[in-house]
Design an enzyme around this catalytic site. Sequence first.
Site, mmCIF file in Angstrom:
data_model
loop_
_atom_site.group_PDB
_atom_site.id
_atom_site.type_symbol
_atom_site.label_atom_id
_atom_site.label_comp_id
_atom_site.label_asym_id
_atom_site.label_seq_id
_atom_site.Cartn_x
_atom_site.Cartn_y
_atom_site.Cartn_z
ATOM 1 C CE1 TYR A 75 -3.119 -3.074 0.755
ATOM 2 C CE2 TYR A 75 -4.511 -1.268 1.491
ATOM 3 C CZ TYR A 75 -4.359 -2.585 1.115
ATOM 4 O OH TYR A 75 -5.463 -3.408 1.078
ATOM 5 C CG HIS A 89 -8.182 -6.419 3.993
ATOM 6 N ND1 HIS A 89 -8.292 -7.781 4.183
ATOM 7 C CD2 HIS A 89 -7.645 -6.260 2.753
ATOM 8 C CE1 HIS A 89 -7.843 -8.403 3.100
ATOM 9 N NE2 HIS A 89 -7.449 -7.511 2.211
ATOM 10 N N GLY A 90 -11.081 -7.453 5.165
ATOM 11 C CA GLY A 90 -11.556 -8.692 5.794
ATOM 12 C C GLY A 90 -10.466 -9.250 6.702
ATOM 13 C CG ASP A 91 -11.505 -11.653 10.181
ATOM 14 O OD1 ASP A 91 -11.743 -12.277 9.123
ATOM 15 O OD2 ASP A 91 -12.084 -11.901 11.260
ATOM 16 C CB THR A 122 -18.722 -12.594 4.282
ATOM 17 O OG1 THR A 122 -18.691 -11.257 4.774
ATOM 18 C CG2 THR A 122 -20.137 -13.104 4.232
ATOM 19 C CG ASP A 204 12.962 -37.010 -21.524
ATOM 20 O OD1 ASP A 204 11.959 -36.970 -22.262
ATOM 21 O OD2 ASP A 204 13.672 -36.003 -21.273
#
Length: 431
Positions: A75, A89-91, A122, A204
Amino acid sequence: MKTVYSCFTTDVIHEGHLNIINQAKKYGRLVIGVLSDEAMVKFDRFPTVSFDERFEMIKNLEGVDEVICQSDIMYNDVISKYKPDYVIHGDNWLSGPTKAIRNNVESLLSTYGGEIIDVPYTFNENVKHVDDKIREKLMMPEFRRKRLKQLLNIRPVVKALEVHSGLTGLIAEKTVVEHEGRLDQFDAMWISSLCDSTAKGKPDIELVDMTSRFRTIEDVTEVTTKPIIFDGDTGGLTEHFVYTVRSLERMGVSAVIIEDKTGLKKNSLFGTEVAQTQDSIENFSNKIRAGKKVQLTDDFMIIARIESLILERGMEDALTRAHAFVEAGADAIMIHSRKKDPAEILEFCDKFRLDNKETPIVVVPSSFNTITEEELAMHGVNIVIYANQLTRSAFPAMEETAKDILRYHRAKEVDDRLMPIKDIISLIDTL
Ligand code: SPV
Ligand code: MG
């Protein structure tokens, strides 16, 4: 009037975001930062709608006073410019790698007495449903296929990790790391012929056939969203390669890399210790041309891999081939080396870039592994592939576990180094 700031990284607004807006409004004027595509890819996942659409969507939300672009997940710029009194902000950022972002915000706010508001995140069926829908869209072939080209435009260097199964695909998909205050993750996946063959206990040498290789792709695409670069070995006969291109494109693979060898191909890391034949410029150019001709979308890339340095044919030969293969339609060039010193790779990149500024360069730093992505990018490299490190780390760990169980006649002694069952379960998504 106090200012509240929140950064939104979403393509779809759900009740969790509305809750943040409602909470924020209690504290003052709400400014929302829309995370740029570049920052979003680095931190989270690829956006399914454009930055402009995300910006517009958030601008139209009730309760939002101003919308700005946040161009870095940290930020620093937004906080120094807007000096918000609060960042909300969401935790969910209190733990895991995103805690680094919270720490960044906390230290910036502390310089002038700003505060963080952590809102309970949420979690419910609706939010999960929105999240699942975005992931499903990203998994669809038409969205996944074009993402490598999109990433080349927004990432300074695209990083791909080798995967050979659903599980290794999930590791490439989900691993996000915080280091020295920065977050990072892989952009793409590499389906290596070496590791796909090794996982099947086979050499291979193009022995594992395309049907089986395609099955590996399906295993990976079923559980991931990131773009895929497929190791197409020599591409086989031109008459067969055209079918491979069509199949890969249909499966949502973004690119195939084919190497300019012919006959019995062996792994490049053997170099000149085994007999290997380089294809002629003419024949390989024809193969590229034929592949480009049959592809159906503009999204798909055919990448020409040059084995001149591996086979000790010299720098001039490598450069001549690179320009010829671009001329034949190759969308990118992969240059390979098995020297520990990256000097010949850097010399190639510098010389190639004198005459070609555009065509992406791909490298596989398995042997020259001291050089960083940033240094490679400074020499014009666009894609870095970590081609075999997952296989090479898992194999000794499994072998050691097998030996210890045999030694002690029980599994207790190995338990401390095992991943807890509950962590395996949480890695695997359920519908
Ligand atoms: C692979 O991963 O299969 C490659 C890269 O082709 S290398 O093994 O270095 O040749
Ligand atoms: Mg290979």
